[in-house]
Design an enzyme around this catalytic site. Structure first.
Site, mmCIF file in Angstrom:
data_model
loop_
_atom_site.group_PDB
_atom_site.id
_atom_site.type_symbol
_atom_site.label_atom_id
_atom_site.label_comp_id
_atom_site.label_asym_id
_atom_site.label_seq_id
_atom_site.Cartn_x
_atom_site.Cartn_y
_atom_site.Cartn_z
ATOM 1 N N ALA A 87 0.861 -1.186 0.000
ATOM 2 C CA ALA A 87 0.000 0.000 0.000
ATOM 3 C C ALA A 87 0.894 1.233 0.000
ATOM 4 O O ALA A 87 2.094 1.149 0.299
ATOM 5 C CB ALA A 87 -0.914 0.010 1.220
ATOM 6 N N GLU A 107 -6.580 -4.377 -8.187
ATOM 7 C CA GLU A 107 -6.278 -4.651 -6.771
ATOM 8 C C GLU A 107 -7.574 -4.658 -5.960
ATOM 9 O O GLU A 107 -7.784 -5.525 -5.111
ATOM 10 C CB GLU A 107 -5.317 -3.592 -6.233
ATOM 11 C CG GLU A 107 -3.918 -3.733 -6.821
ATOM 12 C CD GLU A 107 -2.984 -2.592 -6.482
ATOM 13 O OE1 GLU A 107 -3.460 -1.525 -6.053
ATOM 14 O OE2 GLU A 107 -1.770 -2.770 -6.648
HETATM 15 C C1 5RP Z 1 0.220 -0.505 -6.810
HETATM 16 C C2 5RP Z 1 0.031 -0.372 -5.347
HETATM 17 C C3 5RP Z 1 1.170 -0.740 -4.476
HETATM 18 O O1 5RP Z 1 0.736 -1.660 -3.529
HETATM 19 C C4 5RP Z 1 1.663 0.490 -3.779
HETATM 20 O O2 5RP Z 1 1.977 1.484 -4.750
HETATM 21 C C5 5RP Z 1 2.915 0.195 -2.929
HETATM 22 O O3 5RP Z 1 3.973 -0.138 -3.762
HETATM 23 P P1 5RP Z 1 5.397 -0.544 -3.194
HETATM 24 O O4 5RP Z 1 5.251 -1.875 -2.539
HETATM 25 O O5 5RP Z 1 6.272 -0.572 -4.423
HETATM 26 O O6 5RP Z 1 5.830 0.528 -2.215
HETATM 27 O O7 5RP Z 1 -1.002 0.018 -4.857
HETATM 28 O O8 5RP Z 1 -0.876 -0.015 -7.535
#
Ligand code: 5RP
Length: 224
Positions: A87, A107
């Site tokens: 997230a 998602e």
């Molecule tokens: C993708 C998402 C990811 O879960 C969110 O951006 C977190 O990414 P990361 O694990 O690279 O920090 O929602 O759409």
């Protein structure tokens, strides 16, 4: 510890969380992003202990297949016992902002079909109030300007994520300067704008379990 090390730690903790509950016919829901990627890599050695996965993006599907994990269409699976994903922000109620990677719609769909949503993040993602991270909103391309005007009316400063086309063929507006006091209400209000496909607030269906990577270790929490 670096942020990458914290992401590794929560990916490992998520494996520990699901491993005792894996069954040979389990199909897992798998998210998108750098933390989810670490989880996928750690899942690979267990590939014979479960049936396969549903992915929230083409990128994750490709990574899963690269590890020899079969990827299923959600429509052929129904529900999944777990959805594991990162997230961009999380509050004490385990309401989330997601979609930094642009995969918010898929998602949200896979999360909706999950018996348990396990959110894996490093400590930098924990916030008192959602909205420091720009809230993504996926829009039908022809509605982009209209939706942007409606977002301004709600107090946001929407910015078109230029050059990005989602896996669903749509566009993204990122809402800056948009502190969110009531995520449940705002999620519904944004969904009601014609032309919005999904918004990145995961409040109506937030996470069930949070694995938070901190300097002191991985904290496991459930909604306040
Ligand atoms: C993708 C998402 C990811 O879960 C969110 O951006 C977190 O990414 P990361 O694990 O690279 O920090 O929602 O759409």
């Amino acid at each position: 510890m670096t942020q990458d090390e914290l992401k590794d730690a929560v990916a490992a903790a998520a494996i520990d969380e699901i491993r005792p509950r894996l069954e040979r016919d389990s199909v897992l829901g798998i998210g998108t992003g750098s933390t989810a990627n670490r989880f996928i890599d750690r899942l690979a050695p267990l590939r014979d202990d479960f049936r396969g996965a549903v992915a929230s993006s083409e990128a994750s599907a490709e990574r899963l297949r690269g590890h020899g994990i079969e990827v299923f269409e959600l429509n052929s699976v129904g529900t999944v016992p777990f959805y594991i994903d990162g997230a961009d922000e999380v509050n004490a109620h385990l309401h989330l902002i997601k979609g930094g990677g642009g995969a918010l719609t898929r998602e949200k769909i896979v999360a909706a079909c999950a018996e348990r949503f396990i959110c894996i993040v490093d400590a930098s993602k924990r916030v008192e109030r959602l909205g420091e991270f720009p809230l993504p909103v996926e829009v039908i391309p022809m509605a982009r300007s209209y939706v942007a005007r409606e977002l301004v009316r709600l107090g946001a400063d929407p910015v078109y994520r230029e050059g990005v086309v989602t896996d669903n063929g749509n566009q993204i507006l990122d809402c800056y300067d948009f502190p969110i006091d009531d995520p449940l209400t705002m999620e519904a209000r944004l969904n009601a704008i014609v032309g919005v496909v999904t918004n990145g607030l995961f409040a109506a269906r937030g996470a069930d379990v949070l694995l938070l990577g901190t300097e002191q270790g991985v904290e496991r929490t459930t909604p306040a």
